[in-house]
Design a protein around this motif. Structure first.
Motif, PDB file in Angstrom:
ATOM      1  N   HIS A  46       0.856  -1.191   0.000  1.00 59.59           N
ATOM      2  CA  HIS A  46       0.000   0.000   0.000  1.00 59.59           C
ATOM      3  C   HIS A  46       0.890   1.238   0.000  1.00 59.59           C
ATOM      4  N   ASP A  47       0.460   2.242  -0.719  1.00 56.29           N
ATOM      5  CA  ASP A  47       1.235   3.478  -0.825  1.00 56.29           C
ATOM      6  C   ASP A  47       1.039   4.289   0.465  1.00 56.29           C
ATOM      7  N   ALA A  48       1.841   3.965   1.495  1.00 53.21           N
ATOM      8  CA  ALA A  48       1.634   4.566   2.818  1.00 53.21           C
ATOM      9  C   ALA A  48       2.782   5.513   3.164  1.00 53.21           C
ATOM     10  N   ASP A  49       2.424   6.758   3.474  1.00 52.56           N
ATOM     11  CA  ASP A  49       3.437   7.718   3.924  1.00 52.56           C
ATOM     12  C   ASP A  49       3.492   7.641   5.456  1.00 52.56           C
ATOM     13  N   VAL A  50       4.413   6.831   5.941  1.00 50.55           N
ATOM     14  CA  VAL A  50       4.466   6.522   7.377  1.00 50.55           C
ATOM     15  C   VAL A  50       4.639   7.784   8.201  1.00 50.55           C
ATOM     16  N   GLU A  51       5.618   8.621   7.829  1.00 56.11           N
ATOM     17  CA  GLU A  51       5.909   9.812   8.646  1.00 56.11           C
ATOM     18  C   GLU A  51       4.728  10.776   8.643  1.00 56.11           C
ATOM     19  N   ALA A  52       4.076  10.928   7.500  1.00 58.45           N
ATOM     20  CA  ALA A  52       2.924  11.847   7.429  1.00 58.45           C
ATOM     21  C   ALA A  52       1.798  11.365   8.335  1.00 58.45           C
ATOM     22  N   ALA A  53       1.602  10.040   8.390  1.00 55.41           N
ATOM     23  CA  ALA A  53       0.533   9.493   9.235  1.00 55.41           C
ATOM     24  C   ALA A  53       0.834   9.746  10.704  1.00 55.41           C
ATOM     25  N   VAL A  54       2.091   9.497  11.095  1.00 56.94           N
ATOM     26  CA  VAL A  54       2.475   9.711  12.499  1.00 56.94           C
ATOM     27  C   VAL A  54       2.315  11.195  12.848  1.00 56.94           C
ATOM     28  N   GLU A  55       2.726  12.032  11.940  1.00 57.68           N
ATOM     29  CA  GLU A  55       2.623  13.486  12.178  1.00 57.68           C
ATOM     30  C   GLU A  55       1.163  13.929  12.294  1.00 57.68           C
ATOM     31  N   ALA A  56       0.315  13.378  11.445  1.00 58.95           N
ATOM     32  CA  ALA A  56      -1.108  13.764  11.464  1.00 58.95           C
ATOM     33  C   ALA A  56      -1.730  13.414  12.817  1.00 58.95           C
ATOM     34  N   ALA A  57      -1.361  12.251  13.352  1.00 54.44           N
ATOM     35  CA  ALA A  57      -1.898  11.863  14.663  1.00 54.44           C
ATOM     36  C   ALA A  57      -1.291  12.738  15.760  1.00 54.44           C
ATOM     37  N   ALA A  58       0.012  12.953  15.676  1.00 50.37           N
ATOM     38  CA  ALA A  58       0.720  13.705  16.730  1.00 50.37           C
ATOM     39  C   ALA A  58       0.152  15.112  16.895  1.00 50.37           C
ATOM     40  N   LYS A  59      -0.282  15.701  15.802  1.00 49.09           N
ATOM     41  CA  LYS A  59      -0.825  17.072  15.841  1.00 49.09           C
ATOM     42  C   LYS A  59      -1.996  17.172  16.817  1.00 49.09           C
ATOM     43  N   HIS A  60      -2.802  16.122  16.897  1.00 49.28           N
ATOM     44  CA  HIS A  60      -3.969  16.138  17.798  1.00 49.28           C
ATOM     45  C   HIS A  60      -3.566  15.932  19.244  1.00 49.28           C
ATOM     46  N   LEU A  61      -2.496  15.175  19.446  1.00 50.97           N
ATOM     47  CA  LEU A  61      -2.128  14.781  20.813  1.00 50.97           C
ATOM     48  C   LEU A  61      -1.296  15.866  21.457  1.00 50.97           C
TER      49      LEU A  61
END
Ligand code: PMP
Length: 386
Positions: free
Chosen positions: A371-386
């Motif tokens: 799957h075309d997954a941008d790992v760092e972008a996903a982690v960053e997107a979650a971190a922004k909320h926390l």
């Protein structure tokens, strides 16, 4: 990170891991009594409501509600949102209750109009609903169902096994009659306790039964025990799960002392669950994933039910596990192979690093599976909320 049993906090584990206390020990009596009092706060239930703490599971709590409220020949409406609503319906059927079931397409909830039509077409004595169906990650609008129940003057019963202490629920203000759960979910205790709070109206329904329910499930047998412990007297009907009650006391105290973004107690805890869920959903969206719940407002705080993207299947779960994170497979009948579930409830929501580790593990496993997954972008997107 499965949707229960969940990881418990170190404080809860410490309270649990002792030689088995006597049910008449002074400390135990205090812990039982204070657990009963704290349940009212966590359930947002008034002083006239009756908590029950019984050795058992969520299924036993469901059975207890069914057989104390209704007898053969009475009628009930089940708001069916998945696997656990099916179970509730089957239990009611076995009790000899005449059922109306109103369902919806997988991932959706029945419309309020549909429920009204069903209530008009066939009067019932009680409405049963699953607050969050763990098979789909779908949350119903419990407040609206309480309103309907009041409008039609019927009892309302909510299976909160995957919701209580993580999703907003104002038991007394909304006028719900039973809100039940099990210890191993957002209440944050090892498995083994059936927990519920009953309204005065629910207790009246028990009193009105013409035949008593099975003895071990009968609220009337348990009521004097709950009263005794609340008055800080030891008592005996059937041996309580003493280690678990001590753990329950520790967990409820922790939940009520919880501070988050300027709030304290159950509302702070629920907000923190909401934020954790938003963070996880932001990650899934960034990864281009779709959720099982049809719309965002139906998606629970307590878990994410995520569709496998094209070309990925359940073999991915082993690759998530290799990264030190355990998630769960699908559960909805006939759709198990289509999606997986990530739990995010209880103590873990106080540990952003664990949530981010989970996002990373899922994202990396997806990438491994093409799957075309941008790992760092996903982690960053979650971190922004926390
Ligand atoms: N209802 C719901 C919504 C659940 O998630 C579960 C358990 N996953 C149950 C009922 C049954 O609880 P137990 O497994 O403790 O019997």
């Amino acid at each position: 990170m499965i949707p229960g049993p969940i990881e418990v906090s170190p404080t809860v584990l410490e309270a649990f891991e002792t030689p088995p206390p006597s049910h008449l020990a002074a400390d135990f009596i205090e812990n039982f009594g204070s657990s009963i009092e704290m349940m009212r706060q966590v359930w947002c239930a008034g002083p006239d409501s009756q908590p029950f703490v019984i050795a058992g599971s969520g299924t036993i709590a469901m059975e207890m509600a069914v057989c104390n409220l209704l007898e053969p020949g009475q009628r009930a409406l089940v708001v069916n949102t998945g696997y656990f609503s099916d179970r509730m319906a089957e239990m009611l059927r076995r009790r000899g209750v005449q059922l109306t079931e109103v369902g919806a397409r997988p991932g959706q909830v029945p419309s309020v109009d549909g429920l009204k039509q069903a209530l008009e077409a066939r009067p019932v004595d009680a409405i049963f609903a699953t607050h969050v169906d763990t098979s789909t990650g779908v949350r119903i609008d419990a407040e609206t169902i309480c309103e309907l129940a009041r409008q039609y003057d019927v009892l309302s019963v909510f299976d909160g096994v995957c919701a209580t202490a993580a999703e907003a629920f104002q038991m007394s203000e909304w006028g719900a009659d039973v809100y039940l759960t099990a210890s191993q979910k957002a209440v944050g205790v090892p498995p083994g306790l059936a927990l519920m709070v009953a309204s005065p109206r629910a207790m009246e329904a028990r009193a009105a039964l013409s035949e008593p329910p099975p003895m071990s499930l009968d609220w009337r047998e348990w009521l004097p025990i709950m009263n005794a412990y609340e008055e800080r007297r030891g008592s005996y009907f059937s041996t309580p799960a003493t280690n678990l009650v001590n753990a329950l006391e520790a967990s409820l105290a922790e939940i009520l002392a919880y501070e988050y973004r300027g709030e304290r107690g159950i509302s702070a805890r629920i907000n923190a669950h909401q934020v954790a869920a938003d963070a996880m959903r932001a990650a899934w969206t960034t990864l281009g994933l779709e959720l099982f719940p049809a719309t965002d407002d139906l998606a629970a705080n307590t878990l994410s039910a995520i569709m496998y993207p094209e070309g990925v299947d359940a073999s991915m779960l082993a690759d998530i596990k290799k990264r030190g994170v355990i998630v769960a497979g699908g559960l909805y009948p006939g759709r198990k192979q289509d999606y997986f579930r990530v739990g995010h409830m209880g103590h873990v929501i106080t540990l952003p690093e664990e949530l981010l580790k989970t996002v990373r593990a899922v994202a990396e496993a997806l990438a491994d599976h093409g799957h075309d997954a941008d790992v760092e972008a996903a982690v960053e997107a979650a971190a922004k909320h926390l």
